[in-house]
Design an enzyme around this catalytic site. Sequence first.
Site, PDB file in Angstrom:
ATOM      1  N   LYS A  13       0.822  -1.220   0.000  1.00  0.00           N
ATOM      2  CA  LYS A  13       0.000   0.000   0.000  1.00  0.00           C
ATOM      3  C   LYS A  13       0.852   1.265   0.000  1.00  0.00           C
ATOM      4  O   LYS A  13       0.589   2.186  -0.748  1.00  0.00           O
ATOM      5  CB  LYS A  13      -0.835   0.097   1.287  1.00  0.00           C
ATOM      6  CG  LYS A  13      -1.980  -0.807   1.428  1.00  0.00           C
ATOM      7  CD  LYS A  13      -2.888  -0.368   2.589  1.00  0.00           C
ATOM      8  CE  LYS A  13      -2.217  -0.279   3.955  1.00  0.00           C
ATOM      9  NZ  LYS A  13      -1.764  -1.522   4.543  1.00  0.00           N
ATOM     10  N   ARG A  88      -9.227   1.924   9.615  1.00  0.00           N
ATOM     11  CA  ARG A  88      -8.893   0.530   9.887  1.00  0.00           C
ATOM     12  C   ARG A  88      -9.987  -0.151  10.703  1.00  0.00           C
ATOM     13  O   ARG A  88      -9.861  -1.338  11.013  1.00  0.00           O
ATOM     14  CB  ARG A  88      -7.591   0.460  10.666  1.00  0.00           C
ATOM     15  CG  ARG A  88      -6.363   0.155   9.816  1.00  0.00           C
ATOM     16  CD  ARG A  88      -5.194   0.173  10.757  1.00  0.00           C
ATOM     17  NE  ARG A  88      -4.039  -0.562  10.351  1.00  0.00           N
ATOM     18  CZ  ARG A  88      -2.960  -0.007   9.810  1.00  0.00           C
ATOM     19  NH1 ARG A  88      -2.940   1.253   9.500  1.00  0.00           N
ATOM     20  NH2 ARG A  88      -1.888  -0.751   9.564  1.00  0.00           N
ATOM     21  N   ARG A 122      11.120  -7.044   5.097  1.00  0.00           N
ATOM     22  CA  ARG A 122      11.024  -5.624   4.756  1.00  0.00           C
ATOM     23  C   ARG A 122      12.065  -4.782   5.507  1.00  0.00           C
ATOM     24  O   ARG A 122      12.276  -4.960   6.696  1.00  0.00           O
ATOM     25  CB  ARG A 122       9.616  -5.115   5.097  1.00  0.00           C
ATOM     26  CG  ARG A 122       9.455  -3.618   4.889  1.00  0.00           C
ATOM     27  CD  ARG A 122       8.025  -3.226   4.713  1.00  0.00           C
ATOM     28  NE  ARG A 122       7.263  -3.260   5.961  1.00  0.00           N
ATOM     29  CZ  ARG A 122       5.980  -2.917   6.026  1.00  0.00           C
ATOM     30  NH1 ARG A 122       5.324  -2.559   4.948  1.00  0.00           N
ATOM     31  NH2 ARG A 122       5.340  -2.971   7.182  1.00  0.00           N
ATOM     32  N   ARG A 153      11.411  -2.169  10.881  1.00  0.00           N
ATOM     33  CA  ARG A 153      10.440  -1.579  11.799  1.00  0.00           C
ATOM     34  C   ARG A 153      10.263  -2.488  13.007  1.00  0.00           C
ATOM     35  O   ARG A 153      10.261  -3.706  12.877  1.00  0.00           O
ATOM     36  CB  ARG A 153       9.087  -1.431  11.080  1.00  0.00           C
ATOM     37  CG  ARG A 153       8.984  -0.179  10.258  1.00  0.00           C
ATOM     38  CD  ARG A 153       7.766  -0.165   9.392  1.00  0.00           C
ATOM     39  NE  ARG A 153       6.522  -0.552  10.077  1.00  0.00           N
ATOM     40  CZ  ARG A 153       5.316  -0.401   9.532  1.00  0.00           C
ATOM     41  NH1 ARG A 153       5.193   0.105   8.317  1.00  0.00           N
ATOM     42  NH2 ARG A 153       4.238  -0.776  10.184  1.00  0.00           N
ATOM     43  N   ARG A 164      -0.594  -8.509  13.816  1.00  0.00           N
ATOM     44  CA  ARG A 164      -1.098  -7.474  12.908  1.00  0.00           C
ATOM     45  C   ARG A 164      -2.005  -8.079  11.837  1.00  0.00           C
ATOM     46  O   ARG A 164      -3.008  -7.488  11.451  1.00  0.00           O
ATOM     47  CB  ARG A 164       0.079  -6.728  12.266  1.00  0.00           C
ATOM     48  CG  ARG A 164       0.788  -5.810  13.262  1.00  0.00           C
ATOM     49  CD  ARG A 164       2.125  -5.345  12.752  1.00  0.00           C
ATOM     50  NE  ARG A 164       2.025  -4.541  11.551  1.00  0.00           N
ATOM     51  CZ  ARG A 164       3.001  -4.428  10.661  1.00  0.00           C
ATOM     52  NH1 ARG A 164       4.133  -5.082  10.808  1.00  0.00           N
ATOM     53  NH2 ARG A 164       2.837  -3.669   9.614  1.00  0.00           N
TER      54      ARG A 164
HETATM   55  P1  AMP Z   1       1.136   0.911   9.283  1.00  0.00           P
HETATM   56  O1  AMP Z   1       2.394   1.660   9.059  1.00  0.00           O
HETATM   57  O2  AMP Z   1      -0.029   1.462   8.495  1.00  0.00           O
HETATM   58  O3  AMP Z   1       1.283  -0.585   9.123  1.00  0.00           O
HETATM   59  O4  AMP Z   1       0.737   1.151  10.823  1.00  0.00           O
HETATM   60  C1  AMP Z   1       1.571   0.713  11.876  1.00  0.00           C
HETATM   61  C2  AMP Z   1       0.794   0.642  13.185  1.00  0.00           C
HETATM   62  O5  AMP Z   1       0.281   1.945  13.508  1.00  0.00           O
HETATM   63  C3  AMP Z   1      -0.420  -0.273  13.177  1.00  0.00           C
HETATM   64  O6  AMP Z   1      -0.083  -1.626  13.420  1.00  0.00           O
HETATM   65  C4  AMP Z   1      -1.257   0.352  14.309  1.00  0.00           C
HETATM   66  O7  AMP Z   1      -0.746  -0.018  15.578  1.00  0.00           O
HETATM   67  C5  AMP Z   1      -1.005   1.832  14.134  1.00  0.00           C
HETATM   68  N1  AMP Z   1      -2.002   2.447  13.219  1.00  0.00           N
HETATM   69  C6  AMP Z   1      -1.788   3.030  11.991  1.00  0.00           C
HETATM   70  N2  AMP Z   1      -2.936   3.461  11.452  1.00  0.00           N
HETATM   71  C7  AMP Z   1      -3.914   3.153  12.345  1.00  0.00           C
HETATM   72  C8  AMP Z   1      -5.326   3.322  12.349  1.00  0.00           C
HETATM   73  N3  AMP Z   1      -5.973   3.870  11.334  1.00  0.00           N
HETATM   74  N4  AMP Z   1      -6.002   2.877  13.467  1.00  0.00           N
HETATM   75  C9  AMP Z   1      -5.376   2.334  14.500  1.00  0.00           C
HETATM   76  N5  AMP Z   1      -4.052   2.124  14.545  1.00  0.00           N
HETATM   77  C10 AMP Z   1      -3.312   2.528  13.484  1.00  0.00           C
END
Ligand code: AMP
Length: 207
Positions: A13, A88, A122, A153, A164
Amino acid sequence: MKLVFLGPPGAGKGTQASMVCQRFAIPHISTGDMLRAAIANGTETGMKAKVFMDRGQLVPDEVLIEMVRERLNEKDCEKGFLLDGFPRTVDQAEALEGIAAPDVVVDVDVADEKLLDRLTGRRVCEKCRESFHVAKIGDAKVCSHCGGTLIQRDDDKPATIRNRLDVYHRQTAPLIDYYRGKGALRTVDGDQTPEKVFEAILVVLGG
Ligand code: AMP
């Protein structure tokens, strides 16, 4: 052009979102990047979010909804935006309808078996956020785009990854039906080269 990018962690994404934003000159709003920046800056929101992120859980809806509401009110979002990683949950999606309902929701679809490999391998540039896979770059520590440092990360460690994916299926996948019901959903096969995925996205965006 108000876009949302859906899809499981590791679907590509972020990479696709960057390419689309460049093409259409709209801001790329990644809530994951915003939260990581908040952690790096030691803000209260960052400190609160880190506990959830390290476990692979979602940060509470009210934190995210407020953060996105403020961001979408900024001037650069007037002509459109791309939300990457938000909404989400169905509650977040409902809140978004009241802020700025998306025109198109792109679902980047990839099977779980592929995602595990993509996420464990990654590496992300600390500076420009570009991501790479160890299968291609080996143990390189420097970003080939900007010279920044490549890191793994914290939440790309195997135990957190499983959590996740589980959270995605339970809390985020229901949004596929939610947006299908609104007629906004466009599904793209994410199990192709990044170039092919990008072409498929341009097709569903009609440009
Ligand atoms: P990402 O980089 O999008 O994979 O986000 C990393 C982490 O940030 C996720 O596993 C959540 O813990 C938190 N996070 C990011 N976006 C959201 C969201 N819209 N709602 C809740 N937690 C979020």
